[in-house]
Design a protein around this motif. Sequence first.
Motif, mmCIF file in Angstrom:
data_model
loop_
_atom_site.group_PDB
_atom_site.id
_atom_site.type_symbol
_atom_site.label_atom_id
_atom_site.label_comp_id
_atom_site.label_asym_id
_atom_site.label_seq_id
_atom_site.Cartn_x
_atom_site.Cartn_y
_atom_site.Cartn_z
ATOM 1 N N TYR A 1 86.410 84.054 19.159
ATOM 2 C CA TYR A 1 87.398 84.383 17.652
ATOM 3 C C TYR A 1 88.636 84.779 18.327
ATOM 4 N N THR A 2 89.702 84.716 17.501
ATOM 5 C CA THR A 2 91.169 85.310 18.013
ATOM 6 C C THR A 2 91.185 86.644 17.311
ATOM 7 N N TRP A 3 92.029 87.262 17.617
ATOM 8 C CA TRP A 3 92.289 88.785 17.362
ATOM 9 C C TRP A 3 92.485 88.725 16.065
ATOM 10 N N THR A 4 93.106 87.874 15.198
ATOM 11 C CA THR A 4 93.384 87.919 13.974
ATOM 12 C C THR A 4 92.109 87.647 12.858
ATOM 13 N N GLN A 5 91.334 86.684 13.480
ATOM 14 C CA GLN A 5 90.152 86.181 12.926
ATOM 15 C C GLN A 5 88.975 87.466 13.023
ATOM 16 N N LEU A 6 89.035 87.915 14.115
ATOM 17 C CA LEU A 6 88.219 89.370 13.957
ATOM 18 C C LEU A 6 88.684 90.573 13.128
ATOM 19 N N ALA A 7 90.222 90.822 12.941
ATOM 20 C CA ALA A 7 90.567 91.817 12.410
ATOM 21 C C ALA A 7 90.495 91.393 10.811
ATOM 22 N N GLY A 8 90.641 90.059 10.516
ATOM 23 C CA GLY A 8 90.653 89.574 9.296
ATOM 24 C C GLY A 8 89.208 89.671 8.753
ATOM 25 N N ALA A 9 87.861 89.481 9.441
ATOM 26 C CA ALA A 9 86.731 89.840 8.849
ATOM 27 C C ALA A 9 86.606 91.222 8.285
ATOM 28 N N ALA A 10 87.584 92.141 9.168
ATOM 29 C CA ALA A 10 87.324 93.635 8.592
ATOM 30 C C ALA A 10 87.779 93.796 7.414
ATOM 31 N N MET A 11 88.887 92.894 6.916
ATOM 32 C CA MET A 11 89.723 93.151 5.696
ATOM 33 C C MET A 11 88.957 92.273 4.526
ATOM 34 N N GLN A 12 87.845 91.771 4.820
ATOM 35 C CA GLN A 12 87.080 91.166 3.618
ATOM 36 C C GLN A 12 86.018 92.046 3.070
ATOM 37 N N GLY A 13 86.539 93.041 2.332
ATOM 38 C CA GLY A 13 85.481 93.787 1.774
ATOM 39 C C GLY A 13 84.603 94.721 2.945
ATOM 40 N N ASP A 14 83.305 94.738 2.680
ATOM 41 C CA ASP A 14 82.322 95.459 3.547
ATOM 42 C C ASP A 14 81.719 94.350 4.615
ATOM 43 N N LYS A 15 82.514 93.206 4.905
ATOM 44 C CA LYS A 15 81.862 92.245 5.751
ATOM 45 C C LYS A 15 81.805 92.866 7.343
ATOM 46 N N LEU A 16 82.847 93.716 7.607
ATOM 47 C CA LEU A 16 82.626 94.225 9.122
ATOM 48 C C LEU A 16 83.258 95.667 8.827
ATOM 49 N N ARG A 17 82.767 96.669 9.153
ATOM 50 C CA ARG A 17 83.205 97.924 9.338
ATOM 51 C C ARG A 17 83.809 98.119 10.744
ATOM 52 N N LEU A 18 85.008 98.079 10.912
ATOM 53 C CA LEU A 18 85.925 97.917 12.168
ATOM 54 C C LEU A 18 86.504 99.121 12.227
ATOM 55 N N GLY A 19 86.250 99.994 13.228
ATOM 56 C CA GLY A 19 87.013 101.412 13.679
ATOM 57 C C GLY A 19 87.945 101.189 14.672
ATOM 58 N N ALA A 20 88.734 102.074 15.112
ATOM 59 C CA ALA A 20 89.871 101.739 15.841
ATOM 60 C C ALA A 20 90.283 103.381 16.140
ATOM 61 N N ALA A 21 91.038 103.618 17.513
ATOM 62 C CA ALA A 21 91.408 104.720 17.632
ATOM 63 C C ALA A 21 92.925 104.974 17.241
ATOM 64 N N ASP A 22 93.570 106.015 16.976
ATOM 65 C CA ASP A 22 94.866 106.164 16.401
ATOM 66 C C ASP A 22 95.725 105.717 17.572
ATOM 67 N N PRO A 23 96.501 104.422 17.143
ATOM 68 C CA PRO A 23 97.374 103.821 17.990
ATOM 69 C C PRO A 23 98.515 104.877 18.708
ATOM 70 N N ALA A 24 98.827 105.955 17.868
ATOM 71 C CA ALA A 24 99.691 106.835 18.298
ATOM 72 C C ALA A 24 99.248 107.967 19.181
ATOM 73 N N ARG A 25 97.860 107.790 19.387
ATOM 74 C CA ARG A 25 97.352 108.579 20.466
ATOM 75 C C ARG A 25 96.245 107.770 21.387
ATOM 76 N N SER A 26 96.255 106.453 21.184
ATOM 77 C CA SER A 26 95.354 105.797 22.091
ATOM 78 C C SER A 26 95.934 104.520 22.444
#
Length: 587
Positions: free
Chosen positions: A171-196
Amino acid sequence: MGRHSSMPDEYGAATAAPRPRSRGRTAAIATALVVVAAAGTAAVARPELLGLGGGCEDEVHLDVVASPDMAPALREAAEHAHREKLTSDGNCLDVAVTARDAYKVADTLRAGKGAADFQVWVPDSDVWVQRVTTGTGDTEVTPAGNVASSPIGVGMVPTAAKSFGWPRKTYTWTQLAGAAMQGDKLRLGAADPARSASGLLALTKLAATSKKGDGTQAASMAKSLSQRTSDSDAQLMDTVPRDNSGTEQGNPRRNEALILSEQAAYTHNKEAGDAGSVDLFYPKDGSPALDYPFSLVGEDRLSTDESRAAVRFMTLLGAPEGRKILEKHGFRTDSGRSPATVVSRAGGRSPQPYARVAAKAPTEEQLEETLGMWTITVQSARLTTVVDASASMGNIVPSRGESRMEVTKASMLAALSTFTPEDEIGLWEFATFLDGNRDYKKLVPTERLGDQVGSGTRRDRLSAAFTALQPVPGGATGLYDTTLAAYKEATSSYKSGRFNAVVVVTDGVNEDEGSISRESLIKKLDSLADPDHPVPLIVIAVGPDTDKREVEQVAEATGGSGHQVSDPADIQQVILKAIIEAGSKGN
């Protein structure tokens, strides 16, 4: 699953070697670092260069601060140096390693309050060194090279990974992130970009590869990620299920996927075992990487013994013994081939493109734009923009062939595109006697961009108002009265939970002789400013007819910032940078 005991097949080429850097190093250190620049070569491994195995005349102490992921490896290297009597000019190395979050160290060094209590800093990314060097502190940070690297990918619990076709499907980055934007298809977590750095580099990559040029897709992705953001990388790793039984994976509070470094996945899988492991997707459009710069801190205050000891310790990290230690802790080194065991234990497997990293690191400008977008996306902004409409805004910008007003409008519209429907943006224009005896006119109230106004949205109305701005014939710069009026309204209508600010763009000094004086304006702004309800004033002076000191004094009275640019096209970048700075003061 049994995959952790096997080696990845078809293992590719190594990641790029650490990049030696030089930022004003002294001649003595620059000479010593010639040895380090060739880290990983046979010459570095020679005992006489490392100072191994000899006697010790004395000890030289070195305090090293490292990011929490790197600290354990450096401690083991320090123990190795002590055990093997690694020497610097006949003195044995006594290296103490302390783990500290890189963003906290960067903020402290950037503020420049007192001398640092350590001589070497190894953050997880050069983005933190950049943050220090662009600050106001007087502590010099001198990167000498990179001791390791770790690409950033998306780790998923096995059930989620299987549903996405791991490891065969890429997958590309946008495809993986896009999956996380489609309801509950994928619960994607990340660390705060201001601190990580992992969170920031990944979000910057997402923003850069977003297909929509207006920035709205990237902002939407950032908004989606912000719903499942952890304060730090360590806290992020605590959000995945503790086992693969399926019970915790069904818990909506648990993440099924994480944006994380390969080293973080390696450490997690090593500790969790197969029962709680993650599989790692390496996006096919390239992975940004943590690069672990080895940096001298306050080099001008270091003794010769400390400086040379730092070089000796870095040389060890580039030697076979040091690389072995780093790889044991899940890092990639510059040994010619990336360690297959690291990829395997991190959850990578062919044909996932684990050997492909981003060809080019993001620029400081791209990082600042991403942080600005993140700040206004997560906090939701409430900005009143105030634009100079005096006659001089019709002057041509030599490098652009367009008027100051036209270039300013284009830059402001580009900045507007980074805001989400939840943000509140308003627009004023100003010039002397623009509205009767007043020097300003309110064109669009500061309200939510997503609200419907007639057949369109408030964003549409705001865009149209920006596009329609024109210089007022004969109009002069009524800066002071306008600034005070805009600030009064912004502070009286302050909204909690948002980033409240006033942005003033002007191409000249105050020309309204009947207006309030600069001294009186500063006093009134200071009296209106409330630390508990901050509304920073961001003043951007455009062109050669402005007074940088004037805008700085006016803005600083509110806890804001004044900026001077020669090209109006830089306004968008300055706004985002100012938002980052103001946001960090408020945290």
